[in-house]
Design a protein around this motif. Structure first.
Motif, PDB file in Angstrom:
ATOM      1  N   LEU A 181      -4.485  -1.924  17.245  1.00 16.40           N
ATOM      2  CA  LEU A 181      -4.703  -0.770  16.372  1.00 16.40           C
ATOM      3  C   LEU A 181      -5.443  -1.304  15.154  1.00 16.40           C
ATOM      4  N   ARG A 182      -6.634  -0.810  14.942  1.00 13.32           N
ATOM      5  CA  ARG A 182      -7.447  -1.280  13.822  1.00 13.32           C
ATOM      6  C   ARG A 182      -7.636  -0.137  12.843  1.00 13.32           C
ATOM      7  N   TYR A 183      -7.153  -0.340  11.612  1.00  7.70           N
ATOM      8  CA  TYR A 183      -7.196   0.679  10.564  1.00  7.70           C
ATOM      9  C   TYR A 183      -7.923   0.148   9.335  1.00  7.70           C
ATOM     10  N   ALA A 184      -8.464   1.068   8.546  1.00 13.00           N
ATOM     11  CA  ALA A 184      -9.021   0.741   7.232  1.00 13.00           C
ATOM     12  C   ALA A 184      -8.368   1.662   6.218  1.00 13.00           C
ATOM     13  N   ARG A 185      -8.236   1.159   5.000  1.00 11.93           N
ATOM     14  CA  ARG A 185      -7.799   2.042   3.919  1.00 11.93           C
ATOM     15  C   ARG A 185      -8.833   3.149   3.809  1.00 11.93           C
ATOM     16  N   ALA A 186      -8.389   4.353   3.605  1.00 15.48           N
ATOM     17  CA  ALA A 186      -9.291   5.516   3.551  1.00 15.48           C
ATOM     18  C   ALA A 186     -10.395   5.302   2.514  1.00 15.48           C
ATOM     19  N   ALA A 187     -10.048   4.805   1.349  1.00 11.64           N
ATOM     20  CA  ALA A 187     -11.040   4.579   0.282  1.00 11.64           C
ATOM     21  C   ALA A 187     -12.042   3.519   0.676  1.00 11.64           C
ATOM     22  N   VAL A 188     -11.581   2.492   1.384  1.00 11.97           N
ATOM     23  CA  VAL A 188     -12.476   1.407   1.815  1.00 11.97           C
ATOM     24  C   VAL A 188     -13.442   1.923   2.868  1.00 11.97           C
ATOM     25  N   ARG A 189     -12.938   2.700   3.799  1.00 11.71           N
ATOM     26  CA  ARG A 189     -13.775   3.250   4.867  1.00 11.71           C
ATOM     27  C   ARG A 189     -14.899   4.095   4.254  1.00 11.71           C
ATOM     28  N   GLY A 190     -14.556   4.906   3.278  1.00 15.88           N
ATOM     29  CA  GLY A 190     -15.582   5.733   2.627  1.00 15.88           C
ATOM     30  C   GLY A 190     -16.597   4.913   1.860  1.00 15.88           C
ATOM     31  N   ALA A 191     -16.159   3.788   1.290  1.00 17.41           N
ATOM     32  CA  ALA A 191     -17.048   2.966   0.478  1.00 17.41           C
ATOM     33  C   ALA A 191     -17.895   2.037   1.337  1.00 17.41           C
ATOM     34  N   ASN A 192     -17.381   1.620   2.484  1.00 15.96           N
ATOM     35  CA  ASN A 192     -18.071   0.674   3.352  1.00 15.96           C
ATOM     36  C   ASN A 192     -18.150   1.229   4.766  1.00 15.96           C
ATOM     37  N   PRO A 193     -19.012   2.186   5.030  1.00 17.39           N
ATOM     38  CA  PRO A 193     -19.052   2.787   6.368  1.00 17.39           C
ATOM     39  C   PRO A 193     -19.376   1.787   7.442  1.00 17.39           C
TER      40      PRO A 193
END
Length: 193
Positions: A181-193
């Motif tokens: 399961l690979r997740y990103a912090r929501a804020a990080v995902r938005g900042a680093n697509p």
């Protein structure tokens, strides 16, 4: 900017260790190991606390010298030895195997480490992960969920009251029942697509 990426094996009920620090339940076979070799081998460095570093340093420096070592084990031994490592510890003064010891994982120290890394950094160790998570410093989570219920042990995510919004990036099922399961912090995902 570089990311801090937590890599951790966890039981289905959320423990990274069973009683008495037992990790014998981990099902890291050839397929899982080759995946980890490919992903970790592309990272710019490893970050851990003293306990995790010493656990790894007790085995990996010479694991490829064992004539019975599987090829994927020998490959990871070479990856581990060559990769720059940073250990945050208040008690350890120095370490071998391309390792830098820093006294404390402050947000400033982690920001400087990320700025100098030149790529993403693999994070190992639940204690350090909890400290970094409390400051919003873990950018991604790569969790290998093993098909076992331990019933007790040390939970990967303690009830610390730190909520975090995550976005699922990908999943992968391995032949032995382990699921990534690979997740990103929501804020990080938005900042680093």
């Amino acid at each position: 900017m570089s990311k801090i990426v937590l890599f951790m094996s966890v039981s289905l009920d959320g423990y990274f260790e069973g009683p008495d620090r037992d990790i014998s339940w981990n099902r890291v076979d050839e397929e899982v190991h080759r995946y980890l070799n490919a992903v970790l081998g592309s990272m710019a460095g490893l970050v851990s606390g003293r306990v995790t570093h010493e656990l790894l340093a007790d085995f990996w420096p010479t694991a490829d010298r064992d004539p019975a070592a599987e090829p994927w084990t020998a490959e990871f031994a070479r990856i581990w030895r060559e990769m720059p490592k940073t250990v945050f510890s208040r008690t350890l003064r120095q370490a071998d195997w391309n390792t830098t010891v820093l006294p404390e994982a402050t947000p400033e120290a982690v920001a400087a480490l990320k700025a100098a890394a030149g790529g993403d950094l693999a994070l190992g160790g639940a204690g350090l992960a909890a400290s970094l998570r409390a400051h919003g410093l873990v950018d991604e989570y790569h969790l290998l969920v093993h098909p076992v219920l331990l019933g007790r042990g040390r939970p990967l995510f303690p009830a610390d009251g730190v909520p975090e919004d995550l976005e699922l990036l990908t999943t992968r099922a391995f032949g032995n029942g382990v699921v990534l399961l690979r997740y990103a912090r929501a804020a990080v995902r938005g900042a680093n697509p």
